[in-house]
Design a protein around this motif. Sequence first.
Motif, short mmCIF file in Angstrom:
data_model
loop_
_atom_site.label_atom_id
_atom_site.label_comp_id
_atom_site.label_asym_id
_atom_site.label_seq_id
_atom_site.Cartn_x
_atom_site.Cartn_y
_atom_site.Cartn_z
N ALA A 54 0.84 -1.20 0.00
CA ALA A 54 0.00 0.00 0.00
C ALA A 54 0.87 1.25 0.00
O ALA A 54 1.91 1.31 0.67
N ALA A 55 0.41 2.27 -0.73
CA ALA A 55 1.14 3.53 -0.81
C ALA A 55 0.80 4.41 0.38
O ALA A 55 -0.32 4.36 0.91
N SER A 56 1.75 5.21 0.83
CA SER A 56 1.54 6.15 1.93
C SER A 56 1.39 7.58 1.45
O SER A 56 1.05 8.47 2.22
N SER A 57 1.65 7.82 0.14
CA SER A 57 1.52 9.17 -0.42
C SER A 57 1.42 9.07 -1.94
O SER A 57 1.77 8.05 -2.53
N ALA A 58 0.90 10.16 -2.55
CA ALA A 58 0.84 10.25 -4.01
C ALA A 58 2.15 10.86 -4.50
O ALA A 58 2.53 11.95 -4.07
N GLU A 59 2.85 10.17 -5.37
CA GLU A 59 4.19 10.62 -5.75
C GLU A 59 4.53 10.10 -7.14
O GLU A 59 4.15 8.97 -7.49
N ASP A 60 5.22 10.94 -7.92
CA ASP A 60 5.74 10.49 -9.21
C ASP A 60 7.06 9.78 -8.97
O ASP A 60 7.91 10.24 -8.20
N GLY A 61 7.25 8.64 -9.63
CA GLY A 61 8.49 7.90 -9.48
C GLY A 61 8.93 7.31 -10.79
O GLY A 61 8.44 7.69 -11.86
N GLY A 62 9.84 6.41 -10.74
CA GLY A 62 10.33 5.82 -11.99
C GLY A 62 11.58 5.05 -11.77
O GLY A 62 11.60 4.03 -11.10
N GLY A 63 12.69 5.56 -12.33
CA GLY A 63 13.94 4.82 -12.37
C GLY A 63 14.19 4.35 -13.79
O GLY A 63 13.52 4.77 -14.74
N GLN A 64 15.14 3.49 -13.98
CA GLN A 64 15.42 2.92 -15.29
C GLN A 64 14.55 1.67 -15.45
O GLN A 64 14.99 0.54 -15.27
N VAL A 65 13.27 1.91 -15.76
CA VAL A 65 12.26 0.85 -15.73
C VAL A 65 12.24 0.09 -17.05
O VAL A 65 12.29 0.69 -18.14
N THR A 66 12.13 -1.24 -16.93
CA THR A 66 11.93 -2.11 -18.09
C THR A 66 10.66 -2.92 -17.85
O THR A 66 10.50 -3.52 -16.78
N ILE A 67 9.76 -2.91 -18.84
CA ILE A 67 8.51 -3.66 -18.74
C ILE A 67 8.47 -4.65 -19.89
O ILE A 67 8.58 -4.27 -21.06
#
Length: 474
Positions: A54-67
């Motif tokens: 579960a998330a504790s806050s609304a936040e933009d994130g990412g990283g070097q993501v591969t899907i």
Amino acid sequence: MEVTQIAHGFSGSEAITISGASATGGINTGNLNGARTVSGIIDENTFTFTAGGAASSAEDGGGQVTITTHAPSLDWDEQALSAKRGYPAAVEFHQNRLVFGGSIAEPDNIWFSKIGSFFNFDVGDAADDDAISLVAATGDVNEIRYLVSNRDLQIFTASSELYVPTYLNQAITPTNVQIRKQTPYGSEHIEPMPVDGATIFVQRNGKIVREYLFTDTEEAYTSTAVSTIASHLISSPKYMAVVHSGFGLPDSYAAITSGNGDLVLFSSNRAEKRASWTRVTTNGDFGSVVAIEDRLFANVYDSDGKLQLCEFTGDVGLDLYLYGAISSNLVDVSALYSSGDTVDVIVTDGTGLSHLGSFTVNAGDDVDLTAYAGLGFTHAYVGVKFTAKIVTNPIDASMGNGPATGSIRGMTNIVLDLKSARSLTVNGHKLVTETGFTGKKEFRLLGYSRDPQITIEQNDPLSLQINGLVAELI
């Protein structure tokens, strides 16, 4: 979790694997990465999945993501632009589309994005807002070098000039788009620029500047040479920038730097049918140039090899100048000059300018104006003065017995139309005023020649504007 991935192509409940995601909104990486399931499709570029915590806050994130996904696909396409096939040589925005032009593998191809969706190049079913892939099939392979969004989308290649026409009250669509070839000159590797209704470009030999202009009489584009009388000034052009109504004047100016370190300035006022070329030199070499609104800047490598950022202005006639307050009759010039340098000084009391002449920088890297103390001057411009020189073509006229070309003739009177002129010399006859002269000024000359010319020079770094001249020939 909401994920933005351009043209993801996923469907609901599709199994995916995520790696490289960083902790976001209080959810650690272990609850983000790994096997997940697409829980919802928001649009073609956005989908959601359920994280393992579960998330504790609304936040933009990412990283070097591969899907990745293991779902089978029968829809395979090879990328038009890639490290293997090359990247676009030209990029432009036109009619709310992102346009790419030319690559190593497809040098004469143009790609239009979907309208308002700059990262989507799916040609789809040729709907009006779908992306467009177009080949400049004009009989030759046209290596696209530059695109310019002007009246139409103008295409400058290594061998010719083309354009994609814009239709009245119609947008460019996959069903009406076409490329038309116009002129056969080709463009050098220097970006063309819109100037005063036309687009000027350097021909592929690097020695001629032309303007690409649509003419209603021919209903086509022409590429007229505008540097014919200034061909000696065009030498291996490197960079170009344009200012519209630059320096507080109504004309448009194109600044072109040359391989020899000079800069040439092309001014155009089509409404008044005026155009001219001016060679500009400095104590060093001009590098790149850039225009920001009506201001023009240049990188200049001075005589010591130092890189200086300089701005072209019309306030005073000094090169590499400093502006500062006069304190105890001294002006600090250490930022640009040192002891022993010769500089010129223009002073002001806030209402006007006065040229004091040349000075030698003293041991404290400042200029001593003690000799002019008490005159009320508060600030000074300190720099290197430059001279401006205008030489007319030989003055000709139709005399009573025919054209005077080649005949021995003389000029008796020259009338200049001046505005705020404070310093000039006409064929050796000098005019200097403190307040500036505006109006018609007459100069009387002597002498005869087969090619009489008028030479106007400005040796003092003060204002000068010449609107026109009339010569009396005998």
